[in-house]
Structures are given as structure tokens and as C-alpha cells.
Design a protein around this motif. Structure first.
Motif, PDB file in Angstrom:
ATOM      1  N   PHE A 139     -52.329 -43.026 -19.281  1.00 57.26           N
ATOM      2  CA  PHE A 139     -51.087 -42.500 -18.690  1.00 57.26           C
ATOM      3  C   PHE A 139     -51.198 -42.447 -17.167  1.00 57.26           C
ATOM      4  CE2 PHE A 139     -51.184 -40.635 -22.969  1.00 57.26           C
ATOM      5  CZ  PHE A 139     -49.953 -41.059 -23.436  1.00 57.26           C
ATOM      6  N   PRO A 140     -50.236 -43.030 -16.441  1.00 56.83           N
ATOM      7  CA  PRO A 140     -50.228 -42.886 -14.990  1.00 56.83           C
ATOM      8  C   PRO A 140     -50.066 -41.408 -14.636  1.00 56.83           C
ATOM      9  CG  PRO A 140     -48.626 -44.548 -15.717  1.00 56.83           C
ATOM     10  CD  PRO A 140     -49.102 -43.835 -16.938  1.00 56.83           C
ATOM     11  N   ALA A 141     -50.849 -40.951 -13.666  1.00 57.72           N
ATOM     12  CA  ALA A 141     -50.882 -39.507 -13.403  1.00 57.72           C
ATOM     13  C   ALA A 141     -51.141 -39.223 -11.938  1.00 57.72           C
ATOM     14  CB  ALA A 141     -51.957 -38.844 -14.265  1.00 57.72           C
ATOM     15  N   GLY A 142     -50.746 -38.034 -11.513  1.00 56.13           N
ATOM     16  CA  GLY A 142     -51.054 -37.531 -10.191  1.00 56.13           C
ATOM     17  C   GLY A 142     -52.036 -36.370 -10.300  1.00 56.13           C
ATOM     18  N   ARG A 143     -52.701 -36.083  -9.189  1.00 61.20           N
ATOM     19  CA  ARG A 143     -53.673 -34.986  -9.182  1.00 61.20           C
ATOM     20  C   ARG A 143     -53.717 -34.379  -7.795  1.00 61.20           C
ATOM     21  NH1 ARG A 143     -60.005 -35.834 -10.852  1.00 61.20           N
ATOM     22  NH2 ARG A 143     -59.944 -37.116  -8.962  1.00 61.20           N
ATOM     23  N   ASP A 144     -53.870 -33.071  -7.746  1.00 60.76           N
ATOM     24  CA  ASP A 144     -53.966 -32.379  -6.466  1.00 60.76           C
ATOM     25  C   ASP A 144     -55.287 -31.613  -6.423  1.00 60.76           C
ATOM     26  OD1 ASP A 144     -53.792 -30.788  -4.224  1.00 60.76           O
ATOM     27  OD2 ASP A 144     -51.680 -30.278  -4.524  1.00 60.76           O
ATOM     28  N   PRO A 145     -56.249 -32.066  -5.603  1.00 62.13           N
ATOM     29  CA  PRO A 145     -57.548 -31.380  -5.555  1.00 62.13           C
ATOM     30  C   PRO A 145     -57.421 -29.950  -5.042  1.00 62.13           C
ATOM     31  CG  PRO A 145     -57.633 -33.494  -4.389  1.00 62.13           C
ATOM     32  CD  PRO A 145     -56.197 -33.222  -4.692  1.00 62.13           C
ATOM     33  N   ASP A 146     -56.407 -29.681  -4.215  1.00 63.41           N
ATOM     34  CA  ASP A 146     -56.261 -28.325  -3.672  1.00 63.41           C
ATOM     35  C   ASP A 146     -55.872 -27.311  -4.751  1.00 63.41           C
ATOM     36  OD1 ASP A 146     -56.928 -29.222  -1.177  1.00 63.41           O
ATOM     37  OD2 ASP A 146     -54.857 -29.362  -0.446  1.00 63.41           O
ATOM     38  N   THR A 147     -54.954 -27.714  -5.593  1.00 63.26           N
ATOM     39  CA  THR A 147     -54.508 -26.778  -6.639  1.00 63.26           C
ATOM     40  C   THR A 147     -55.280 -26.971  -7.942  1.00 63.26           C
ATOM     41  OG1 THR A 147     -52.824 -28.335  -7.390  1.00 63.26           O
ATOM     42  CG2 THR A 147     -52.157 -26.754  -5.701  1.00 63.26           C
ATOM     43  N   GLY A 148     -56.031 -28.081  -8.036  1.00 63.96           N
ATOM     44  CA  GLY A 148     -56.780 -28.346  -9.268  1.00 63.96           C
ATOM     45  C   GLY A 148     -55.889 -28.697 -10.441  1.00 63.96           C
ATOM     46  N   THR A 149     -54.711 -29.260 -10.152  1.00 64.85           N
ATOM     47  CA  THR A 149     -53.793 -29.593 -11.240  1.00 64.85           C
ATOM     48  C   THR A 149     -53.601 -31.105 -11.347  1.00 64.85           C
ATOM     49  OG1 THR A 149     -51.895 -29.367  -9.764  1.00 64.85           O
ATOM     50  CG2 THR A 149     -52.499 -27.428 -11.058  1.00 64.85           C
ATOM     51  N   ALA A 150     -53.109 -31.531 -12.498  1.00 63.57           N
ATOM     52  CA  ALA A 150     -52.780 -32.935 -12.752  1.00 63.57           C
ATOM     53  C   ALA A 150     -51.477 -32.983 -13.533  1.00 63.57           C
ATOM     54  CB  ALA A 150     -53.895 -33.620 -13.537  1.00 63.57           C
ATOM     55  N   TRP A 151     -50.780 -34.122 -13.451  1.00 62.56           N
ATOM     56  CA  TRP A 151     -49.485 -34.252 -14.125  1.00 62.56           C
ATOM     57  C   TRP A 151     -49.209 -35.721 -14.383  1.00 62.56           C
ATOM     58  CZ3 TRP A 151     -50.455 -32.603  -9.176  1.00 62.56           C
ATOM     59  CH2 TRP A 151     -50.085 -33.478  -8.147  1.00 62.56           C
ATOM     60  N   MET A 152     -48.368 -35.987 -15.337  1.00 61.38           N
ATOM     61  CA  MET A 152     -47.989 -37.363 -15.627  1.00 61.38           C
ATOM     62  C   MET A 152     -46.908 -37.802 -14.644  1.00 61.38           C
ATOM     63  SD  MET A 152     -48.228 -38.351 -19.561  1.00 61.38           S
ATOM     64  CE  MET A 152     -47.384 -37.001 -20.314  1.00 61.38           C
ATOM     65  N   ALA A 153     -46.986 -39.075 -14.274  1.00 60.35           N
ATOM     66  CA  ALA A 153     -46.062 -39.627 -13.279  1.00 60.35           C
ATOM     67  C   ALA A 153     -44.911 -40.354 -13.957  1.00 60.35           C
ATOM     68  CB  ALA A 153     -46.805 -40.586 -12.363  1.00 60.35           C
ATOM     69  N   HIS A 154     -43.750 -40.297 -13.293  1.00 64.00           N
ATOM     70  CA  HIS A 154     -42.558 -40.982 -13.795  1.00 64.00           C
ATOM     71  C   HIS A 154     -42.588 -42.458 -13.411  1.00 64.00           C
ATOM     72  CE1 HIS A 154     -40.830 -37.038 -14.672  1.00 64.00           C
ATOM     73  NE2 HIS A 154     -39.908 -37.681 -15.367  1.00 64.00           N
ATOM     74  N   CYS A 155     -43.343 -43.237 -14.160  1.00 59.44           N
ATOM     75  CA  CYS A 155     -43.310 -44.694 -13.996  1.00 59.44           C
ATOM     76  C   CYS A 155     -42.352 -45.281 -15.028  1.00 59.44           C
ATOM     77  CB  CYS A 155     -44.708 -45.273 -14.199  1.00 59.44           C
ATOM     78  SG  CYS A 155     -45.878 -44.778 -12.902  1.00 59.44           S
ATOM     79  N   TYR A 156     -42.059 -46.554 -14.858  1.00 60.62           N
ATOM     80  CA  TYR A 156     -41.261 -47.302 -15.835  1.00 60.62           C
ATOM     81  C   TYR A 156     -41.846 -47.072 -17.234  1.00 60.62           C
ATOM     82  CZ  TYR A 156     -38.725 -51.412 -17.632  1.00 60.62           C
ATOM     83  OH  TYR A 156     -37.893 -52.254 -18.315  1.00 60.62           O
ATOM     84  N   GLY A 157     -40.999 -46.671 -18.178  1.00 56.50           N
ATOM     85  CA  GLY A 157     -41.451 -46.442 -19.550  1.00 56.50           C
ATOM     86  C   GLY A 157     -41.860 -45.021 -19.853  1.00 56.50           C
ATOM     87  N   ALA A 158     -41.914 -44.145 -18.832  1.00 58.59           N
ATOM     88  CA  ALA A 158     -42.278 -42.752 -19.094  1.00 58.59           C
ATOM     89  C   ALA A 158     -41.244 -42.103 -20.019  1.00 58.59           C
ATOM     90  CB  ALA A 158     -42.378 -41.959 -17.795  1.00 58.59           C
ATOM     91  N   LEU A 159     -41.735 -41.262 -20.923  1.00 58.67           N
ATOM     92  CA  LEU A 159     -40.867 -40.508 -21.833  1.00 58.67           C
ATOM     93  C   LEU A 159     -40.883 -39.049 -21.400  1.00 58.67           C
ATOM     94  CD1 LEU A 159     -39.302 -40.479 -24.684  1.00 58.67           C
ATOM     95  CD2 LEU A 159     -41.506 -39.725 -25.623  1.00 58.67           C
ATOM     96  N   GLY A 160     -39.716 -38.497 -21.094  1.00 59.75           N
ATOM     97  CA  GLY A 160     -39.640 -37.122 -20.630  1.00 59.75           C
ATOM     98  C   GLY A 160     -38.695 -36.301 -21.481  1.00 59.75           C
ATOM     99  N   ALA A 161     -38.829 -34.990 -21.339  1.00 60.81           N
ATOM    100  CA  ALA A 161     -38.025 -34.047 -22.123  1.00 60.81           C
ATOM    101  C   ALA A 161     -36.904 -33.493 -21.250  1.00 60.81           C
ATOM    102  CB  ALA A 161     -38.907 -32.917 -22.642  1.00 60.81           C
ATOM    103  N   GLY A 162     -35.672 -33.899 -21.551  1.00 60.71           N
ATOM    104  CA  GLY A 162     -34.524 -33.417 -20.783  1.00 60.71           C
ATOM    105  C   GLY A 162     -34.438 -31.902 -20.806  1.00 60.71           C
ATOM    106  N   ARG A 163     -33.999 -31.356 -19.694  1.00 58.96           N
ATOM    107  CA  ARG A 163     -33.850 -29.893 -19.640  1.00 58.96           C
ATOM    108  C   ARG A 163     -32.602 -29.523 -18.861  1.00 58.96           C
ATOM    109  NH1 ARG A 163     -34.766 -27.935 -14.514  1.00 58.96           N
ATOM    110  NH2 ARG A 163     -36.353 -28.944 -13.220  1.00 58.96           N
ATOM    111  N   ASP A 164     -32.208 -28.244 -19.013  1.00 55.47           N
ATOM    112  CA  ASP A 164     -31.118 -27.705 -18.217  1.00 55.47           C
ATOM    113  C   ASP A 164     -31.685 -27.106 -16.925  1.00 55.47           C
ATOM    114  OD1 ASP A 164     -29.218 -28.469 -20.115  1.00 55.47           O
ATOM    115  OD2 ASP A 164     -29.605 -26.676 -21.305  1.00 55.47           O
ATOM    116  N   MET A 165     -30.999 -26.149 -16.344  1.00 59.50           N
ATOM    117  CA  MET A 165     -31.409 -25.625 -15.044  1.00 59.50           C
ATOM    118  C   MET A 165     -32.760 -24.907 -15.103  1.00 59.50           C
ATOM    119  SD  MET A 165     -30.062 -26.094 -12.157  1.00 59.50           S
ATOM    120  CE  MET A 165     -28.284 -26.269 -12.100  1.00 59.50           C
ATOM    121  N   ALA A 166     -33.005 -24.179 -16.168  1.00 60.96           N
ATOM    122  CA  ALA A 166     -34.259 -23.421 -16.266  1.00 60.96           C
ATOM    123  C   ALA A 166     -35.429 -24.361 -16.560  1.00 60.96           C
ATOM    124  CB  ALA A 166     -34.154 -22.364 -17.357  1.00 60.96           C
ATOM    125  N   ALA A 167     -36.546 -24.126 -15.892  1.00 57.40           N
ATOM    126  CA  ALA A 167     -37.732 -24.969 -16.075  1.00 57.40           C
ATOM    127  C   ALA A 167     -38.160 -25.016 -17.543  1.00 57.40           C
ATOM    128  CB  ALA A 167     -38.878 -24.448 -15.205  1.00 57.40           C
TER     129      ALA A 167
END
Lengths: 294, 294
Positions: free
Chosen positions: A145-173
Motif C-alpha cells: 500500500f502506498p503510504a506516508g509517514r511522519d517521523p516527528d509524530t510517529g504516525t503513518a497513513w495510506m495515501a490517496h493514489c489511483y485505485g485507493a479505496l476510501g470510506a466516505g464520510r460526512d462532516m464529522a471525522a
């Protein structure tokens, strides 16, 4: 003997001098650099046009993937549709009914989930790209999975590349359940990274989604429900008889073959290219898939 | 009087405190920030599905644009087809005949042109983006075209963003004539920058090209010629009666409105976004188009 030997070796010597193309690197790859998809984390979306194969990412979005598994098992999407296609952005599917009370029930899936926008980087094997990225301090791949990472916060996340599957949401996170899903079919909308829960990616059959006629509404919704693309079924591969499963393997993104093929793309050395780019963007890196040998 | 005044002003005060969205910025833009397309540099590609409007870039590729104008004037593409559609990459059109001698004659267009991969940056008004880019030392816009620039070499070139129109070529850098053209319909293939002559971009109707079914060949060529998409005609707008022209205006990329709308996209301040990206990629910047008022 000498002459023969020289003649026999000459092509090999030439071959060694010429950098291999990405395709030649893939063709020469050992089987150990590939992996089969896990049927428990693989979805089949069945359309009239054929099958779309999706790999889920429980390592990034365990709660959403849990819900999606339950929804697939109970046939939630069967008979629903792709009701949005926005050019250079996404297709979206699920139940478009405006009134929440009138929507198809979620069955045993949870009605409320936490946002899963990012997670601790610790515990993930992150294969970093050396390439600069404007959207994230570091980019690379985690289990394909294409992903981003931030060494300062120690977090990682999946990136929105072509073909990414995401979960639609309303205003609330925390307003996504995994019942309404979208697939990126345009230029990677990385501004969505860390703003929405990504749950997986399309591994095969994206060309069945990317050609779906665009809706006339500015956001790509159809004016006429008859324009929607029916979904025959979405099933977990593990719930489909083995004989009906797609036998696909994906290249391991932590393999030397993947690193070499990516470098061959970063700096194209074939005769056609006059100026090698010296760079590759996260979302331009091909993620090879092949049919498994029987 | 005070109360009334306060009540009347309150919404304005709120309005001032809340950053405007890109759409609100566009809606408030003065007409001077927009420009009409020049009919002499505008192509209409007529398909059964409708019209694709293309703006040519003679400032970057004068010789190719000269050829394309001649080819359009003489009806070169009329009755030819879109014979390639590769997912997440390009559609390509022209005469796919293998044998050069059997191809449709180029008429008064030149049979040989120089490569026009880049040009001196001097003489171009380059509106630079502040955003980092991995593919070019600087990126920005020239007359509405996404572009790269290198201060060291003093050159500039058009970038392969979604909708870019390029001139297909063979192995030699100077083997394109403008008769075989492609449009980018996928993730921006910036590795092509400076490797091929870009001649313009699609301004309107890209969604008619992006949905064209993909060819089964790995490069997206069709096995069966019947799968090709016929081209009814490609005409210069200047050769079409005024009453049949598309009345489109594009936002000037050197206008304050464009800068403000791009900043509103770089840092989304609406309630839906939880983490503004703080960055925008060259090929993610929308290039607004509108119908001209009569």
C-alpha cells in the motif's frame, strides 16, 4: 574454441552493460518476491463488465475492515450501485438514499466507528522511497500500500493514489461506517490523506471503474438513477468457492525486485527516453500484479 | 438604528472571518481575470459523444502547432479514430496504419519537424507555484498551461498533467509530426516531460476521452479495429462558423483570483477538512473554465 566462446559470450556481455528495463527485471524475478492475496482480506466486486479485485488493509483500518467484512458477508452491496462518477476524481458506491432511516440496514456491522485516518508507524514495515514528496515528510510502501509517514509524530497513513479505496464520510471525522465507499479514478487527490479513512486498494480491474460514464452533477452524481452502474455482488474471496477465485499474485514492495523495477522507472535508461527524470512520485510507482501459475 | 446596523453587519463580519472556499473566490472574480480562447489556437474534436475543446500552445511548440493547424484545416483526422486507450495513462489518435507508406498523406503539413521538448524561459510569463516538486526545479503556469522551469539552464517546458495533449513519436527525438496525438487520461506521467513535444491541453470535454474503454493490449491498443472510437472531425475553431463555436472562458493563471483559489485548495479551511495539506501539486491545481455570458 576461442572464437566460439567469444561469440557465445558477446550477447551476455552486451546484456550486462545495458541496464535492464522494469519489465526485464520483473520477468527475471524469483517467485519469493511475489505473494498471493489473502482471501480473508480480498473483496470481489462483481459488475456486469467483470470483476474488480480489492485488497483490504486491516493494518491501517482494522475497525472499518471489520465492518466491510461483515457487510460483504451479509450481501449489503448486492443490488446496490455505483451512483457517482466524477471525472479525474472518484467513483462512489453504496446506498445513496438521502434519509438515513430509509437506507439499507447495516446488519451486524457497527453503526459507529472511530476515524482511522492514521496509526502509529511502529509495527509497520515501511519501505521508504528516497524521492521528495510535497504532501508527506516520507513516502513509501507498507505491504503493497502506498503510504506516508511522519517521523516527528510517529504516525503513518495510506495515501490517496489511483485505485485507493476510501470510506466516505460526512462532516464529522468519525461518521464513516465503510458502507459508502469510493475508489480514486483520477490524479491522486493526496489532499484527502489523513482526512478520511482509506481501507484498501484496487489490485485488478480498475479499468472497469475508470471508464464508468461521469455523472452530470458537478460532483459526479447521476441525475437519473437509471444511469447508475448496478453492483451484482461484493464478496470476500474467502467466501467464494476456491474454483471461482481470481488467482493473483502481487509483487512484494519490500523485495529487491520492487526496488530495482522502481529505480528503472525513476531513471529510464531505454533508448526512447532522452532525459531520465531522476525522480518518481509515490503514486506513479507501478504495483505489479500477475496471474499465479497453477 | 444601532441594533439594526449590528444585525445587518453581523453576517458580513462572520463572512470576513471565515476564509473563502475556492468556489466562493471564483464566484466573486472580476471578468478581467478570465479570458476567451483564441479561435486560431483552439481545436474542436467532434466525437459521437460530443465535443472535446483543446487549446494549442504555439508559445511552446510553434512548429508542431503549425502542422496541427494545417492538418485540421485539411481534415486529416476526419474519419480516423482513437485507436489506443491505456488505463491510467493516455488515449491516442490518428492513423494507426503500420506501414508509413500506406498512411493517410499529411497534405501541406511538414513531414519532418524538430523536437520541441523545451524552450528558453525568457519571453514567457511564468507564474511560479511556491510548492516543491520532485520532477522540476520550479513549476507553475504559462498562459494557463502547467509548466516546469530550470533556472540553471534557462529553459521551460509544458508538464504532462491530466488533459495534456502530446505528439507521439518513434525512437528519434525529432520523429513526431503532430499527426499522431495523445491525451493524458491518468495519473500525470511527468517522466515524459522533456522527452516528447507537448502541444496543448484539453480545456473542456476530457470526460468524453477518459471513459473510452481500455484496449486489451498492454499498451491499450485494440485487438479489433471495430473497438476504436471514430473521430467525426477535428477543426480549428476559427474555421467553424461563430454560431457553432463553444463560448468558453478560462481563468487567467496570472490573475489574483487564480492565486487565491489555488491557496484555498492548498490549505482547505472548510469544516470537512481536518488536516489542511499545506501543499498542492502542479497537476492537482484546477484550471477553471466557464461558459461566457452572451
Amino acid at each position: 574454441m576461442f572464437a566460439t566462446g567469444a561469440a557465445a559470450q558477446a550477447p551476455d556481455a552486451d546484456e550486462a552493460a545495458k541496464p535492464k528495463s522494469a519489465q526485464e527485471i520483473l520477468d527475471a524475478s524469483p517467485d519469493a518476491h511475489w505473494r498471493a492475496l489473502d482471501p480473508a482480506n480480498t473483496l470481489y466486486m462483481e459488475l456486469d463488465a467483470g470483476r474488480v479485485v480489492i485488497e483490504l488493509a486491516p493494518q491501517f483500518a482494522p475497525r472499518h475492515v471489520g465492518n466491510i467484512r461483515a457487510l460483504a458477508r451479509e450481501g449489503f452491496w448486492d443490488g446496490l450501485s455505483i451512483y457517482r462518477s466524477q471525472d479525474n476524481f472518484v467513483v462512489q458506491f453504496g446506498d445513496p438514499t438521502e434519509e438515513e432511516a430509509d437506507r439499507k440496514p447495516l446488519g451486524s456491522a457497527e453503526a459507529h466507528l472511530p476515524a482511522e485516518f492514521e496509526r502509529p508507524a511502529a509495527g509497520l514495515e515501511f519501505t521508504a522511497l528516497p524521492d521528495a514528496d510535497g504532501w508527506a515528510p516520507q513516502v513509501g510502501f507498507v505491504d503493497g500500500f502506498p503510504a506516508g509517514r511522519d517521523p516527528d509524530t510517529g504516525t503513518a497513513w495510506m495515501a490517496h493514489c489511483y485505485g485507493a479505496l476510501g470510506a466516505g464520510r460526512d462532516m464529522a471525522a468519525d461518521s464513516s461506517t465503510g458502507a459508502e465507499l469510493y475508489v480514486v479514478t483520477g490524479q491522486s487527490p493526496r489532499q484527502l490523506d489523513r482526512n478520511i479513512t482509506v481501507v484498501g486498494r484496487v489490485v485488478d480491474g480498475i479499468e472497469l471503474l475508470s471508464v464508468i460514464p461521469r455523472g452530470r452533477d458537478p460532483m459526479g452524481f447521476y441525475e437519473d438513477p437509471a444511469e447508475r452502474t448496478p453492483i451484482k455482488a461484493i464478496r470476500l474471496a474467502s467466501e467464494v468457492p476456491p474454483s471461482e477465485r481470481s488467482q493473483l499474485e502481487v509483487l512484494r514492495t519490500d523485495s529487491p525486485t520492487f526496488a530495482a523495477a522502481t529505480e528503472a522507472r525513476r531513471n529510464r535508461r531505454d533508448d526512447w527516453y532522452k532525459v531520465p527524470a531522476g525522480h518518481i512520485d509515490l503514486c506513479n510507482v507501478p504495483l505489479p500484479v500477475r496471474e499465479a501459475d497453477d
